[in-house]
Design a protein around this motif. Structure first.
Motif, PDB file in Angstrom:
ATOM      1  N   LEU B 145      -8.218  -9.029   0.127  1.00 56.52           N
ATOM      2  CA  LEU B 145      -7.927  -7.596   0.041  1.00 56.52           C
ATOM      3  C   LEU B 145      -6.448  -7.415   0.383  1.00 56.52           C
ATOM      4  O   LEU B 145      -6.079  -7.404   1.540  1.00 56.52           O
ATOM      5  CB  LEU B 145      -8.824  -6.824   1.013  1.00 56.52           C
ATOM      6  CG  LEU B 145     -10.317  -6.943   0.727  1.00 56.52           C
ATOM      7  CD1 LEU B 145     -11.117  -6.489   1.916  1.00 56.52           C
ATOM      8  CD2 LEU B 145     -10.710  -6.141  -0.481  1.00 56.52           C
ATOM      9  N   HIS B 146      -5.617  -7.305  -0.649  1.00 55.21           N
ATOM     10  CA  HIS B 146      -4.177  -7.396  -0.422  1.00 55.21           C
ATOM     11  C   HIS B 146      -3.596  -6.156   0.256  1.00 55.21           C
ATOM     12  O   HIS B 146      -2.696  -6.253   1.060  1.00 55.21           O
ATOM     13  CB  HIS B 146      -3.468  -7.653  -1.752  1.00 55.21           C
ATOM     14  CG  HIS B 146      -4.146  -8.712  -2.550  1.00 55.21           C
ATOM     15  ND1 HIS B 146      -4.348  -9.965  -2.043  1.00 55.21           N
ATOM     16  CD2 HIS B 146      -4.717  -8.702  -3.775  1.00 55.21           C
ATOM     17  CE1 HIS B 146      -5.001 -10.678  -2.946  1.00 55.21           C
ATOM     18  NE2 HIS B 146      -5.240  -9.935  -3.997  1.00 55.21           N
ATOM     19  N   GLY B 147      -4.103  -4.995  -0.137  1.00 55.63           N
ATOM     20  CA  GLY B 147      -3.662  -3.764   0.525  1.00 55.63           C
ATOM     21  C   GLY B 147      -2.186  -3.449   0.361  1.00 55.63           C
ATOM     22  O   GLY B 147      -1.587  -2.860   1.254  1.00 55.63           O
ATOM     23  N   ILE B 148      -1.560  -3.850  -0.752  1.00 51.06           N
ATOM     24  CA  ILE B 148      -0.131  -3.516  -0.883  1.00 51.06           C
ATOM     25  C   ILE B 148       0.089  -2.294  -1.767  1.00 51.06           C
ATOM     26  O   ILE B 148       1.171  -1.752  -1.789  1.00 51.06           O
ATOM     27  CB  ILE B 148       0.721  -4.694  -1.392  1.00 51.06           C
ATOM     28  CG1 ILE B 148       0.362  -5.083  -2.816  1.00 51.06           C
ATOM     29  CG2 ILE B 148       0.656  -5.873  -0.460  1.00 51.06           C
ATOM     30  CD1 ILE B 148       1.469  -5.870  -3.473  1.00 51.06           C
ATOM     31  N   ASN B 149      -0.923  -1.873  -2.500  1.00 46.88           N
ATOM     32  CA  ASN B 149      -0.733  -0.715  -3.372  1.00 46.88           C
ATOM     33  C   ASN B 149      -1.004   0.571  -2.630  1.00 46.88           C
ATOM     34  O   ASN B 149      -2.029   0.698  -1.954  1.00 46.88           O
ATOM     35  CB  ASN B 149      -1.714  -0.782  -4.547  1.00 46.88           C
ATOM     36  CG  ASN B 149      -1.155  -1.561  -5.704  1.00 46.88           C
ATOM     37  OD1 ASN B 149       0.048  -1.654  -5.861  1.00 46.88           O
ATOM     38  ND2 ASN B 149      -2.024  -2.113  -6.506  1.00 46.88           N
ATOM     39  N   ILE B 150      -0.109   1.524  -2.755  1.00 47.12           N
ATOM     40  CA  ILE B 150      -0.388   2.869  -2.290  1.00 47.12           C
ATOM     41  C   ILE B 150       0.020   3.821  -3.397  1.00 47.12           C
ATOM     42  O   ILE B 150       0.759   3.428  -4.299  1.00 47.12           O
ATOM     43  CB  ILE B 150       0.348   3.227  -0.975  1.00 47.12           C
ATOM     44  CG1 ILE B 150       1.808   2.808  -1.082  1.00 47.12           C
ATOM     45  CG2 ILE B 150      -0.316   2.603   0.225  1.00 47.12           C
ATOM     46  CD1 ILE B 150       2.640   3.340   0.041  1.00 47.12           C
ATOM     47  N   VAL B 151      -0.443   5.050  -3.308  1.00 43.55           N
ATOM     48  CA  VAL B 151      -0.080   6.024  -4.330  1.00 43.55           C
ATOM     49  C   VAL B 151       1.425   6.265  -4.239  1.00 43.55           C
ATOM     50  O   VAL B 151       1.915   6.693  -3.206  1.00 43.55           O
ATOM     51  CB  VAL B 151      -0.873   7.336  -4.133  1.00 43.55           C
ATOM     52  CG1 VAL B 151      -0.417   8.379  -5.138  1.00 43.55           C
ATOM     53  CG2 VAL B 151      -2.350   7.077  -4.266  1.00 43.55           C
ATOM     54  N   GLY B 152       2.146   5.902  -5.276  1.00 45.43           N
ATOM     55  CA  GLY B 152       3.600   6.064  -5.280  1.00 45.43           C
ATOM     56  C   GLY B 152       4.360   4.755  -5.291  1.00 45.43           C
ATOM     57  O   GLY B 152       5.572   4.757  -5.428  1.00 45.43           O
ATOM     58  N   GLY B 153       3.691   3.644  -5.160  1.00 46.50           N
ATOM     59  CA  GLY B 153       4.399   2.360  -5.189  1.00 46.50           C
ATOM     60  C   GLY B 153       3.668   1.273  -4.444  1.00 46.50           C
ATOM     61  O   GLY B 153       2.440   1.242  -4.431  1.00 46.50           O
ATOM     62  N   VAL B 154       4.440   0.379  -3.829  1.00 46.18           N
ATOM     63  CA  VAL B 154       3.842  -0.706  -3.047  1.00 46.18           C
ATOM     64  C   VAL B 154       4.460  -0.685  -1.648  1.00 46.18           C
ATOM     65  O   VAL B 154       5.467  -0.020  -1.425  1.00 46.18           O
ATOM     66  CB  VAL B 154       4.074  -2.082  -3.712  1.00 46.18           C
ATOM     67  CG1 VAL B 154       3.307  -2.199  -5.001  1.00 46.18           C
ATOM     68  CG2 VAL B 154       5.540  -2.354  -3.952  1.00 46.18           C
ATOM     69  N   ILE B 155       3.840  -1.410  -0.719  1.00 50.82           N
ATOM     70  CA  ILE B 155       4.376  -1.367   0.647  1.00 50.82           C
ATOM     71  C   ILE B 155       5.058  -2.668   1.052  1.00 50.82           C
ATOM     72  O   ILE B 155       5.614  -2.747   2.125  1.00 50.82           O
ATOM     73  CB  ILE B 155       3.280  -1.003   1.682  1.00 50.82           C
ATOM     74  CG1 ILE B 155       2.094  -1.944   1.585  1.00 50.82           C
ATOM     75  CG2 ILE B 155       2.862   0.430   1.568  1.00 50.82           C
ATOM     76  CD1 ILE B 155       1.132  -1.816   2.738  1.00 50.82           C
ATOM     77  N   ARG B 156       4.984  -3.689   0.203  1.00 50.46           N
ATOM     78  CA  ARG B 156       5.687  -4.930   0.566  1.00 50.46           C
ATOM     79  C   ARG B 156       6.580  -5.373  -0.580  1.00 50.46           C
ATOM     80  O   ARG B 156       6.163  -5.399  -1.725  1.00 50.46           O
ATOM     81  CB  ARG B 156       4.685  -6.029   0.905  1.00 50.46           C
ATOM     82  CG  ARG B 156       4.360  -6.043   2.393  1.00 50.46           C
ATOM     83  CD  ARG B 156       3.436  -7.161   2.719  1.00 50.46           C
ATOM     84  NE  ARG B 156       4.147  -8.381   3.007  1.00 50.46           N
ATOM     85  CZ  ARG B 156       3.829  -9.160   4.031  1.00 50.46           C
ATOM     86  NH1 ARG B 156       2.853  -8.826   4.853  1.00 50.46           N
ATOM     87  NH2 ARG B 156       4.467 -10.292   4.230  1.00 50.46           N
ATOM     88  N   ASN B 157       7.782  -5.712  -0.228  1.00 49.21           N
ATOM     89  CA  ASN B 157       8.766  -6.108  -1.225  1.00 49.21           C
ATOM     90  C   ASN B 157       8.669  -7.615  -1.490  1.00 49.21           C
ATOM     91  O   ASN B 157       8.125  -8.357  -0.687  1.00 49.21           O
ATOM     92  CB  ASN B 157      10.153  -5.746  -0.686  1.00 49.21           C
ATOM     93  CG  ASN B 157      11.202  -5.773  -1.764  1.00 49.21           C
ATOM     94  OD1 ASN B 157      10.896  -6.001  -2.933  1.00 49.21           O
ATOM     95  ND2 ASN B 157      12.438  -5.545  -1.383  1.00 49.21           N
ATOM     96  N   ILE B 158       9.186  -8.023  -2.630  1.00 47.59           N
ATOM     97  CA  ILE B 158       9.362  -9.451  -2.901  1.00 47.59           C
ATOM     98  C   ILE B 158      10.861  -9.707  -2.930  1.00 47.59           C
ATOM     99  O   ILE B 158      11.554  -9.258  -3.839  1.00 47.59           O
ATOM    100  CB  ILE B 158       8.704  -9.863  -4.239  1.00 47.59           C
ATOM    101  CG1 ILE B 158       7.189  -9.690  -4.147  1.00 47.59           C
ATOM    102  CG2 ILE B 158       9.038 -11.313  -4.574  1.00 47.59           C
ATOM    103  CD1 ILE B 158       6.445 -10.132  -5.389  1.00 47.59           C
TER     104      ILE B 158
END
Lengths: 114, 359
Positions: B145-158
């Motif tokens: 369960l990665h949990g990086i997607n939120i409404v409006g973008g992502v929460i972790r950068n690459i």
């Protein structure tokens, strides 16, 4: 999102026309607005084209409202129509009306009329 | 003499509960009845709450294609608010979607091989899948369960270092997948076991509107990445991979070939990170109001989300149509007339996800 509102009889004609054109059925979505049940049909022209949405509005009158089935035209609608029936307490003609839910659970997504 | 056999709900060939009631005449299945709903959790009702929490809830629908579910949910809710996500977020989402397709296909191929009794190759698939999960852990912090997607973008950068790591990962993975491809496609035993079993004709696939590798194995080139492009697939063109024979073998070969397609897409995405800007999140100034639907190509096929807002923090209606839901009507006609020994193989080549099916 463009939605075309049609009557139940027109929906049958639309389904027949789309089926002849090789269109795919994506799914059927039910929505309870309080005093009506809105049934939206999503289609995808194949191999290319923009998705089309048709909507049938069924006025509520205390339960077991009737909706015409499109399963004879689109066999893919079978599960979606059963789910529509069990979730909203409507009667879709020609399908059993139970697929996912136990018999003890009735119309969980139906709302009280305002 | 006719006998009735209960195939499931607990059967070793599927990890999740689904019941097939088979009417047998000797070894041949004469009739088949499908019963689902054993893990129905009522998630569509639960979705009528805070739209920000919905992204995490949507991941819980399925343990395999979590990223596809949350991406599809977020895109649908962003559509109801008319919100555009930053380009960097779109690139990161695309990379994650393709990574997820890799691990899901490796799982599906492994389980198919296990169902025909080829346990060594099953373990090899899972060993390769482990590398993808490790990559997920490095990039998102979580394996499933990665949990990086939120409404409006992502929460972790690459960042640049992670991009380099992803490139190395692609090289290792491609080599391993090539080995795996040789082992599977050149194996006489697997081919003999799977060819001609559970044939879905092109006409039947079109009639039942099946999706994903099941449709593409039957010569129906239906891939949402090509038909209705989302996130970055406008730029990265995807040509649907199609097999013509429509049997269990064709469905598995489609999955094997798609592994390389996914690696290729990840490779094309990595250079785009360098000039994609720094923003990974766009804040919305409005609340969900309109209705919107969106589709993504999950590993098992088309995934559909319908979202309707009511100008409040809570959503009015979310409808989820998963890929197994679309493939569900295909089980019965294929099983009818097959041998009992083939029922497990036919169903597992659909890659059924019952958690998705029931919701």
């Amino acid at each position: 999102m463009d939605v075309k509102t049609v009557t139940q009889q027109e929906m049958q004609d639309v389904a027949r026309r789309l089926r002849a054109a090789g269109t795919r059925l994506i799914t059927i979505v039910g929505y309870d607005s309080g005093d009506t049940i809105q049934v939206s049909y999503f289609f995808q022209p194949f191999p290319e084209g923009k998705a089309e949405t048709y909507r049938v509005v069924v006025p509520k009158h205390g339960g077991n409202e009737e909706v015409e089935s499109i399963t004879p035209i689109f066999p893919a609608a079978y599960i979606a129509e059963n789910e529509l029936a069990e979730m909203f307490g409507v009667h879709v003609k020609g399908v059993p009306g139970r697929f996912f839910l136990h018999e003890s659970i009735n119309a969980p997504l139906r709302r009280k009329a305002p | 003499m006719k006998t009735t056999i209960q195939f499931g709900p607990q059967h070793p060939v599927w990890v999740e509960p689904l019941r097939l009631k088979l009417t047998m005449d000797g070894e041949i299945v004469k009739d088949c009845e499908l019963e689902a709903g054993f893990c129905h959790r009522g998630l569509e009702k639960k979705f009528e709450w805070d739209y920000n929490k919905g992204a995490y809830l949507s991941e819980r629908i399925c343990g395999i294609c979590t990223q596809h579910h949350s991406t599809c949910y977020c895109t649908a809710v962003e559509g109801t608010m008319g919100l555009e996500i930053p380009r960097r977020a779109a690139v990161i989402r695309t990379i994650m979607l393709e990574l997820e397709r890799l691990h899901s296909h490796l799982l599906a191929i492994g389980l198919t091989l296990e169902s025909i009794g080829f346990e060594n190759l099953f373990m090899l698939c899972f060993r390769n899948r482990e590398i993808v999960l490790d990559m997920f852990e490095r990039t998102t912090g979580n394996r499933v369960l990665h949990g990086i997607n939120i409404v409006g973008g992502v929460i972790r950068n690459i960042g640049p270092e992670m991009a380099k790591e992803l490139e190395d990962f692609c090289d290792i993975m491609e080599k391993r997948c090539l080995d795996l491809k040789d082992m599977i496609l050149k194996s006489y035993t697997i081919r003999e076991r799977m060819q001609g079993v559970g044939v879905m004709s092109e006409q039947l696939a079109r009639d039942l509107c099946v999706v994903g590798p099941v449709a593409r194995g039957s010569n129906v080139p239906y891939d949402i990445r090509a038909v209705a492009p989302y996130v970055l697939y406008n730029e990265i063109k995807v040509k649907p991979i199609v097999e013509t024979s429509g049997d269990c073998w064709a469905r598995s070969v489609v999955r094997v070939r798609e592994l390389f397609q996914s690696i290729d897409i990840i490779r094309q995405c990595i250079p785009l990170l360098a000039d994609a800007g720094e923003d990974i999140f766009a804040k919305s100034k409005t609340l969900p109001e309109k209705e919107y639907f969106t589709r993504v190509e999950a590993p098992r096929g088309e995934l559909f989300y319908y979202a309707k807002g009511k100008k409040s923090k809570e959503m009015d209606r979310i409808k989820v149509r998963t890929s197994t839901y679309g493939n569900g009507p295909g089980f019965v006609p294929l099983i009818k007339g097959s041998h009992l020994a083939d029922v497990g193989l036919i169903t597992i080549t659909f890659d059924p996800c019952i958690g998705c099916f029931d919701r």
